[in-house]
Motif scaffolding. Structure first.
Motif, PDB file in Angstrom:
ATOM      1  N   PHE A  79      -3.565 -10.427   4.558  1.00 55.60           N
ATOM      2  CA  PHE A  79      -3.215 -10.901   3.226  1.00 55.60           C
ATOM      3  C   PHE A  79      -2.992 -12.408   3.194  1.00 55.60           C
ATOM      4  O   PHE A  79      -2.798 -12.981   2.139  1.00 55.60           O
ATOM      5  CB  PHE A  79      -1.952 -10.189   2.728  1.00 55.60           C
ATOM      6  CG  PHE A  79      -2.259  -8.963   1.909  1.00 55.60           C
ATOM      7  CD1 PHE A  79      -1.929  -8.893   0.579  1.00 55.60           C
ATOM      8  CD2 PHE A  79      -2.906  -7.879   2.479  1.00 55.60           C
ATOM      9  CE1 PHE A  79      -2.213  -7.768  -0.174  1.00 55.60           C
ATOM     10  CE2 PHE A  79      -3.199  -6.754   1.742  1.00 55.60           C
ATOM     11  CZ  PHE A  79      -2.852  -6.695   0.410  1.00 55.60           C
ATOM     12  N   LEU A  80      -3.007 -13.046   4.364  1.00 53.86           N
ATOM     13  CA  LEU A  80      -2.849 -14.486   4.406  1.00 53.86           C
ATOM     14  C   LEU A  80      -3.966 -15.154   3.614  1.00 53.86           C
ATOM     15  O   LEU A  80      -5.144 -14.816   3.766  1.00 53.86           O
ATOM     16  CB  LEU A  80      -2.874 -14.970   5.851  1.00 53.86           C
ATOM     17  CG  LEU A  80      -2.505 -16.424   6.101  1.00 53.86           C
ATOM     18  CD1 LEU A  80      -1.058 -16.674   5.701  1.00 53.86           C
ATOM     19  CD2 LEU A  80      -2.714 -16.787   7.557  1.00 53.86           C
ATOM     20  N   ASP A 128      -9.794 -12.142 -11.660  1.00 53.53           N
ATOM     21  CA  ASP A 128     -11.061 -11.477 -11.925  1.00 53.53           C
ATOM     22  C   ASP A 128     -11.061 -10.095 -11.257  1.00 53.53           C
ATOM     23  O   ASP A 128     -10.744  -9.973 -10.070  1.00 53.53           O
ATOM     24  CB  ASP A 128     -12.217 -12.325 -11.370  1.00 53.53           C
ATOM     25  CG  ASP A 128     -13.562 -11.677 -11.605  1.00 53.53           C
ATOM     26  OD1 ASP A 128     -14.078 -11.768 -12.718  1.00 53.53           O
ATOM     27  OD2 ASP A 128     -14.078 -11.062 -10.636  1.00 53.53           O
ATOM     28  N   LYS A 129     -11.428  -9.060 -12.028  1.00 55.28           N
ATOM     29  CA  LYS A 129     -11.329  -7.684 -11.526  1.00 55.28           C
ATOM     30  C   LYS A 129     -12.170  -7.450 -10.281  1.00 55.28           C
ATOM     31  O   LYS A 129     -11.720  -6.857  -9.302  1.00 55.28           O
ATOM     32  CB  LYS A 129     -11.733  -6.694 -12.621  1.00 55.28           C
ATOM     33  CG  LYS A 129     -10.737  -6.607 -13.762  1.00 55.28           C
ATOM     34  CD  LYS A 129     -11.163  -5.559 -14.774  1.00 55.28           C
ATOM     35  CE  LYS A 129     -10.145  -5.443 -15.904  1.00 55.28           C
ATOM     36  NZ  LYS A 129     -10.549  -4.418 -16.897  1.00 55.28           N
ATOM     37  N   ARG A 175     -12.480  -6.685  -4.440  1.00 55.10           N
ATOM     38  CA  ARG A 175     -13.176  -6.997  -3.183  1.00 55.10           C
ATOM     39  C   ARG A 175     -12.199  -7.548  -2.138  1.00 55.10           C
ATOM     40  O   ARG A 175     -12.214  -7.136  -0.982  1.00 55.10           O
ATOM     41  CB  ARG A 175     -14.286  -8.011  -3.451  1.00 55.10           C
ATOM     42  CG  ARG A 175     -15.020  -8.490  -2.194  1.00 55.10           C
ATOM     43  CD  ARG A 175     -16.137  -9.463  -2.549  1.00 55.10           C
ATOM     44  NE  ARG A 175     -15.660 -10.594  -3.331  1.00 55.10           N
ATOM     45  CZ  ARG A 175     -15.035 -11.648  -2.791  1.00 55.10           C
ATOM     46  NH1 ARG A 175     -14.803 -11.703  -1.493  1.00 55.10           N
ATOM     47  NH2 ARG A 175     -14.656 -12.647  -3.564  1.00 55.10           N
ATOM     48  N   LYS A 176     -11.343  -8.465  -2.552  1.00 52.89           N
ATOM     49  CA  LYS A 176     -10.406  -9.085  -1.612  1.00 52.89           C
ATOM     50  C   LYS A 176      -9.386  -8.088  -1.077  1.00 52.89           C
ATOM     51  O   LYS A 176      -9.099  -8.061   0.117  1.00 52.89           O
ATOM     52  CB  LYS A 176      -9.677 -10.253  -2.289  1.00 52.89           C
ATOM     53  CG  LYS A 176     -10.532 -11.493  -2.461  1.00 52.89           C
ATOM     54  CD  LYS A 176      -9.715 -12.615  -3.063  1.00 52.89           C
ATOM     55  CE  LYS A 176     -10.531 -13.893  -3.185  1.00 52.89           C
ATOM     56  NZ  LYS A 176      -9.716 -15.006  -3.748  1.00 52.89           N
ATOM     57  N   VAL A 177      -8.832  -7.277  -1.973  1.00 55.05           N
ATOM     58  CA  VAL A 177      -7.786  -6.367  -1.538  1.00 55.05           C
ATOM     59  C   VAL A 177      -8.343  -5.267  -0.630  1.00 55.05           C
ATOM     60  O   VAL A 177      -7.701  -4.849   0.335  1.00 55.05           O
ATOM     61  CB  VAL A 177      -7.026  -5.781  -2.750  1.00 55.05           C
ATOM     62  CG1 VAL A 177      -7.823  -4.715  -3.459  1.00 55.05           C
ATOM     63  CG2 VAL A 177      -5.676  -5.242  -2.325  1.00 55.05           C
ATOM     64  N   LEU A 178      -9.575  -4.810  -0.904  1.00 57.48           N
ATOM     65  CA  LEU A 178     -10.186  -3.783  -0.054  1.00 57.48           C
ATOM     66  C   LEU A 178     -10.619  -4.358   1.292  1.00 57.48           C
ATOM     67  O   LEU A 178     -10.659  -3.651   2.299  1.00 57.48           O
ATOM     68  CB  LEU A 178     -11.370  -3.140  -0.770  1.00 57.48           C
ATOM     69  CG  LEU A 178     -11.022  -2.286  -1.990  1.00 57.48           C
ATOM     70  CD1 LEU A 178     -12.280  -1.784  -2.680  1.00 57.48           C
ATOM     71  CD2 LEU A 178     -10.137  -1.107  -1.582  1.00 57.48           C
ATOM     72  N   HIS A 229       1.855 -11.600   3.106  1.00 58.14           N
ATOM     73  CA  HIS A 229       1.780 -10.222   3.610  1.00 58.14           C
ATOM     74  C   HIS A 229       2.068  -9.235   2.483  1.00 58.14           C
ATOM     75  O   HIS A 229       2.535  -9.632   1.414  1.00 58.14           O
ATOM     76  CB  HIS A 229       2.704 -10.002   4.815  1.00 58.14           C
ATOM     77  CG  HIS A 229       4.155 -10.276   4.567  1.00 58.14           C
ATOM     78  ND1 HIS A 229       4.949  -9.462   3.803  1.00 58.14           N
ATOM     79  CD2 HIS A 229       4.946 -11.284   4.994  1.00 58.14           C
ATOM     80  CE1 HIS A 229       6.167  -9.934   3.790  1.00 58.14           C
ATOM     81  NE2 HIS A 229       6.199 -11.034   4.483  1.00 58.14           N
ATOM     82  N   PRO A 230       1.803  -7.934   2.700  1.00 56.89           N
ATOM     83  CA  PRO A 230       1.798  -6.951   1.597  1.00 56.89           C
ATOM     84  C   PRO A 230       3.177  -6.486   1.139  1.00 56.89           C
ATOM     85  O   PRO A 230       3.429  -5.298   0.994  1.00 56.89           O
ATOM     86  CB  PRO A 230       0.994  -5.783   2.192  1.00 56.89           C
ATOM     87  CG  PRO A 230       0.407  -6.264   3.452  1.00 56.89           C
ATOM     88  CD  PRO A 230       1.291  -7.361   3.935  1.00 56.89           C
ATOM     89  N   ILE A 231       4.084  -7.409   0.860  1.00 54.63           N
ATOM     90  CA  ILE A 231       5.431  -7.025   0.441  1.00 54.63           C
ATOM     91  C   ILE A 231       5.442  -6.300  -0.912  1.00 54.63           C
ATOM     92  O   ILE A 231       6.314  -5.474  -1.178  1.00 54.63           O
ATOM     93  CB  ILE A 231       6.337  -8.276   0.383  1.00 54.63           C
ATOM     94  CG1 ILE A 231       7.788  -7.856   0.133  1.00 54.63           C
ATOM     95  CG2 ILE A 231       5.854  -9.263  -0.677  1.00 54.63           C
ATOM     96  CD1 ILE A 231       8.771  -9.005   0.216  1.00 54.63           C
ATOM     97  N   LEU A 232       4.444  -6.561  -1.758  1.00 58.46           N
ATOM     98  CA  LEU A 232       4.460  -5.983  -3.098  1.00 58.46           C
ATOM     99  C   LEU A 232       4.234  -4.473  -3.108  1.00 58.46           C
ATOM    100  O   LEU A 232       4.491  -3.812  -4.122  1.00 58.46           O
ATOM    101  CB  LEU A 232       3.406  -6.664  -3.984  1.00 58.46           C
ATOM    102  CG  LEU A 232       3.662  -8.142  -4.302  1.00 58.46           C
ATOM    103  CD1 LEU A 232       2.647  -8.650  -5.318  1.00 58.46           C
ATOM    104  CD2 LEU A 232       5.069  -8.365  -4.820  1.00 58.46           C
ATOM    105  N   PHE A 233       3.794  -3.922  -1.984  1.00 56.22           N
ATOM    106  CA  PHE A 233       3.615  -2.469  -1.936  1.00 56.22           C
ATOM    107  C   PHE A 233       4.954  -1.746  -2.063  1.00 56.22           C
ATOM    108  O   PHE A 233       4.991  -0.551  -2.349  1.00 56.22           O
ATOM    109  CB  PHE A 233       2.891  -2.056  -0.657  1.00 56.22           C
ATOM    110  CG  PHE A 233       1.426  -2.407  -0.672  1.00 56.22           C
ATOM    111  CD1 PHE A 233       0.513  -1.620  -1.353  1.00 56.22           C
ATOM    112  CD2 PHE A 233       0.964  -3.540  -0.033  1.00 56.22           C
ATOM    113  CE1 PHE A 233      -0.827  -1.953  -1.393  1.00 56.22           C
ATOM    114  CE2 PHE A 233      -0.376  -3.884  -0.060  1.00 56.22           C
ATOM    115  CZ  PHE A 233      -1.271  -3.087  -0.744  1.00 56.22           C
TER     116      PHE A 233
END
Length: 235
Positions: A223-224, A177-178, A183-186, A148-152
């Protein structure tokens, strides 16, 4: 007050592992230990729990006394109870860890105990079992960031995709890879694109994004598997 008979009393301490991100690098907050043994050596923020104090209040108090930081979210990590972990006296330590945006808290930082941000890749020798604590906290951080998005918690309110990628690469000590990363994060649906751009890195610039806090609870599972095989990260 009644007591348990024929039982030995032990000291209980709290140690805090504070991770911070400055936009480019992941760092660890350390101090110079102020008492013997090991006085002057690098140490995590630690201290003893007072008789009328619970663990969380002790963790907050000790962190504030040693660094000046207030309002930092702390999460309990693990209890360290090796018989010989402290050469002075039998002491059990409950470790906490936290994630913060360094720029958000830099004005709070006190100089009294020479608290200093050290690159995670350049951590010096630490007292007692503090290195073991940091290694376990790093594993826990990697595992939680994979599901999950803990890094935010380590980012400013507005951030760019390159900043987010820098953070993930620092946490996992790996390169992504940029295009695939973007793509994954969006695709999680958790980021809201802003009109402004950060033009500090290039002429073209990179758009700022914000975390969609309204959808955070519903979409956090997006985010899983963002990082493959997260269960292996705890081994």
């Amino acid at each position: 007050m009644s007591r348990y008979l024929k039982q030995t009393r032990y000291l209980v301490a709290v140690d805090s592992i504070i991770f911070g991100f400055d936009g480019e690098n992941l760092k660890l907050l350390l101090i110079h230990r102020g008492l013997k043994p090991e006085k002057g050596r690098w140490s995590l923020m630690g201290g003893f729990i007072q008789p009328e104090e619970d663990l969380e209040k002790a963790a907050d108090r000790i962190l504030h006394e040693l660094t000046g930081l207030k309002g930092v979210y702390l999460e309990q990590l693990y209890a360290f109870g090796n018989v010989h972990r402290d050469p002075t006296e039998r002491t059990i330590s409950v470790a906490y860890f936290s994630l913060i945006d360094i720029h958000q808290y830099e004005k709070q930082l006190s100089d009294e105990y020479h608290a200093e941000w050290v690159l995670l890749s350049e951590i010096p020798d630490l007292i007692f079992d503090h290195t073991e604590m940091v290694e376990l906290a790093k594993k826990k951080l990697r595992y939680k960031a994979a599901i999950h998005p803990i890094l935010f918690e380590l980012l400013p309110e507005k951030f760019t995709i390159p900043q987010l990628q820098n953070l993930y690469e620092a946490v996992y000590d790996a390169s992504f890879d940029k295009r695939n990363f973007s793509r994954k994060v969006l695709s999680t649906g958790l980021l809201v694109k802003q009109k402004e751009k950060d033009k500090g890195g290039s002429k073209k610039g990179a758009f700022y994004y914000q975390l969609d806090k309204g959808s955070y609870a519903d979409k956090m599972q997006a985010f899983l598997n963002f990082i493959p095989n997260p269960d292996n990260l705890l081994i």
